[in-house]
Write an enzyme that holds these catalytic residues in place. Sequence first.
Site, PDB file in Angstrom:
ATOM      1  N   ARG A   1       0.840  -1.195   0.000  1.00  0.00           N
ATOM      2  CA  ARG A   1       0.000   0.000   0.000  1.00  0.00           C
ATOM      3  C   ARG A   1       0.876   1.246   0.000  1.00  0.00           C
ATOM      4  O   ARG A   1       1.872   1.320   0.714  1.00  0.00           O
ATOM      5  CB  ARG A   1      -0.932   0.013   1.218  1.00  0.00           C
ATOM      6  CG  ARG A   1      -1.913  -1.157   1.211  1.00  0.00           C
ATOM      7  CD  ARG A   1      -2.873  -1.119   2.380  1.00  0.00           C
ATOM      8  NE  ARG A   1      -3.711  -2.315   2.400  1.00  0.00           N
ATOM      9  CZ  ARG A   1      -4.578  -2.618   3.360  1.00  0.00           C
ATOM     10  NH1 ARG A   1      -4.734  -1.795   4.381  1.00  0.00           N
ATOM     11  NH2 ARG A   1      -5.292  -3.720   3.298  1.00  0.00           N
TER      12      ARG A   1
ATOM     13  N   ARG B   1       2.378   1.140  10.279  1.00  0.00           N
ATOM     14  CA  ARG B   1       1.893   1.523   8.945  1.00  0.00           C
ATOM     15  C   ARG B   1       3.049   1.404   7.950  1.00  0.00           C
ATOM     16  O   ARG B   1       3.885   2.298   7.838  1.00  0.00           O
ATOM     17  CB  ARG B   1       1.340   2.956   8.972  1.00  0.00           C
ATOM     18  CG  ARG B   1       0.425   3.291   7.803  1.00  0.00           C
ATOM     19  CD  ARG B   1      -0.201   4.660   7.979  1.00  0.00           C
ATOM     20  NE  ARG B   1      -1.056   4.737   9.151  1.00  0.00           N
ATOM     21  CZ  ARG B   1      -2.328   4.358   9.179  1.00  0.00           C
ATOM     22  NH1 ARG B   1      -2.880   3.868   8.081  1.00  0.00           N
ATOM     23  NH2 ARG B   1      -3.040   4.456  10.277  1.00  0.00           N
TER      24      ARG B   1
ATOM     25  N   GLU C   1      -6.178  -0.835  15.747  1.00  0.00           N
ATOM     26  CA  GLU C   1      -6.810  -1.773  14.806  1.00  0.00           C
ATOM     27  C   GLU C   1      -5.835  -2.862  14.380  1.00  0.00           C
ATOM     28  O   GLU C   1      -4.683  -2.589  14.048  1.00  0.00           O
ATOM     29  CB  GLU C   1      -7.309  -1.024  13.566  1.00  0.00           C
ATOM     30  CG  GLU C   1      -7.923  -1.934  12.516  1.00  0.00           C
ATOM     31  CD  GLU C   1      -8.010  -1.274  11.147  1.00  0.00           C
ATOM     32  OE1 GLU C   1      -8.112  -2.010  10.157  1.00  0.00           O
ATOM     33  OE2 GLU C   1      -7.956  -0.027  11.069  1.00  0.00           O
TER      34      GLU C   1
ATOM     35  N   SER D   1     -10.078  -5.981  10.257  1.00  0.00           N
ATOM     36  CA  SER D   1     -11.393  -5.495   9.839  1.00  0.00           C
ATOM     37  C   SER D   1     -12.120  -6.643   9.167  1.00  0.00           C
ATOM     38  O   SER D   1     -11.560  -7.308   8.286  1.00  0.00           O
ATOM     39  CB  SER D   1     -11.266  -4.335   8.847  1.00  0.00           C
ATOM     40  OG  SER D   1     -10.880  -3.148   9.499  1.00  0.00           O
TER      41      SER D   1
ATOM     42  N   ARG E   1       1.205  -6.108  12.661  1.00  0.00           N
ATOM     43  CA  ARG E   1       0.578  -5.498  13.834  1.00  0.00           C
ATOM     44  C   ARG E   1       0.425  -6.511  14.972  1.00  0.00           C
ATOM     45  O   ARG E   1       0.470  -6.143  16.150  1.00  0.00           O
ATOM     46  CB  ARG E   1      -0.770  -4.885  13.460  1.00  0.00           C
ATOM     47  CG  ARG E   1      -0.622  -3.687  12.538  1.00  0.00           C
ATOM     48  CD  ARG E   1      -1.884  -2.857  12.448  1.00  0.00           C
ATOM     49  NE  ARG E   1      -1.671  -1.673  11.625  1.00  0.00           N
ATOM     50  CZ  ARG E   1      -2.480  -0.619  11.580  1.00  0.00           C
ATOM     51  NH1 ARG E   1      -3.580  -0.616  12.325  1.00  0.00           N
ATOM     52  NH2 ARG E   1      -2.213   0.402  10.803  1.00  0.00           N
TER      53      ARG E   1
END
Length: 424
Positions: free
Chosen positions: A260, A275, A347, A350, A389
């Site tokens: 990403r 990130r 987070e 999801s 993460r």
Amino acid sequence: MHDIRLIRDDPAAFDAALARRALPPQAATLVALDERRRSMIAEAQAMQARRNELSKAIGQAKGQKDHAKAEALMAEVAGLKEALPALEADEARLGEELDTALAIIPNSPLADVPQGGGEDDNVLVHALGTKPDLAFAAREHDAIGPAIGLDFETGVAMAGARFTLLRGPAAKLQRALGQFMLDRMVEHGFEEVAPPLLVRDEALFGTGQLPKFAEDLFRTTEGHWLIPTAEVSLTNIVAGKILAEGELPLRFTALTPCFRSEAGAAGRDTRGLIRQHQFDKVEMVSIVTPDQSEAEHERMTQCAEGVLEALQLPFRRMLLCTGDMGFSAARTYDLEVWLPGQDRYREISSCSTCTDFQARRMNARYRPEGEKGTRFVHTLNGSALAVGRTLVAVIENYQQADGSVAVPAALQPYLGGLERLAPR
């Protein structure tokens, strides 16, 4: 992708759904565009029917040796032949314009999704697990990590910002986490897949990343895209297919690198592994019938929660509000893991149901038993989990006063029985 027929049938409901996404009304514009396109289709069909009638009439006139009438009819046919391509081109242009307009409109939120503008309006569903009671000041993973092989400096020197090199214990821990998660998903009935990491435009359009979010992706010089999540590859397994109802549900899982650009995250989480441009993730995708969709969303979320429970990491489930959901989602549960070093939840997964939104974009259907017609499938996706993460969460929750990191019991078999990662 939205069905223009449903928008025509109930424009008020469509605009109400957009309003929940804080978007202006668009039904009237879309319906007007569709009506123009449909009127052109009708006009073109009338022209073609008239041309067929004239062709028969010309034959009859010639048979009756009425040359004047035949010539007049042929002149009319010539006019139709000249006008029809232009009309068909205009209809095609309007069709593309309508498709483009529909393609950038997000999915409609389900009725139980809370209204809100951002993450502050998300709703707590439950919190599970016990936060570690450390007898010392908790440190963040980027302070602990270098001693066990998180080499931030070399990663940046080699590839630039938001890249990290993992060595020794850290690399082994990441590998163990990915394998553990993948094994768990296979135990839950997900079929393991090793998918392409490079895909075409159509695949990303199908899952909703294109055309709106191209800046968030990496593209090769040959025109392929690096996948931002294995959701893209796994969901597109059924693109363009008509499945038998008995084949469903289909469940797929994959452990892949993800890429990403983080174009919209400048200045956010620039330290550590939170990130990154490149990261590993275990993904779940389910393809189901509409009546299976609700139960599958809960099942999928529980599968992801099970990973956190097995690792004994405290976490909470949040129901995202309308302003915090992704483009293709109709409802999303976020799982947030507790990070003692940051003294906050972050987070880590999801899990979303996309109803038939993605299926319409990729024309993925099924044929109900005993019926001739087809219906669109429902698609769901979720992380189980983001490996980097999770590594952060293990380091922070299992940190020891001497700088070492204890290994969760569930991971020890994947590390040859190792119980502690000692600082180098």
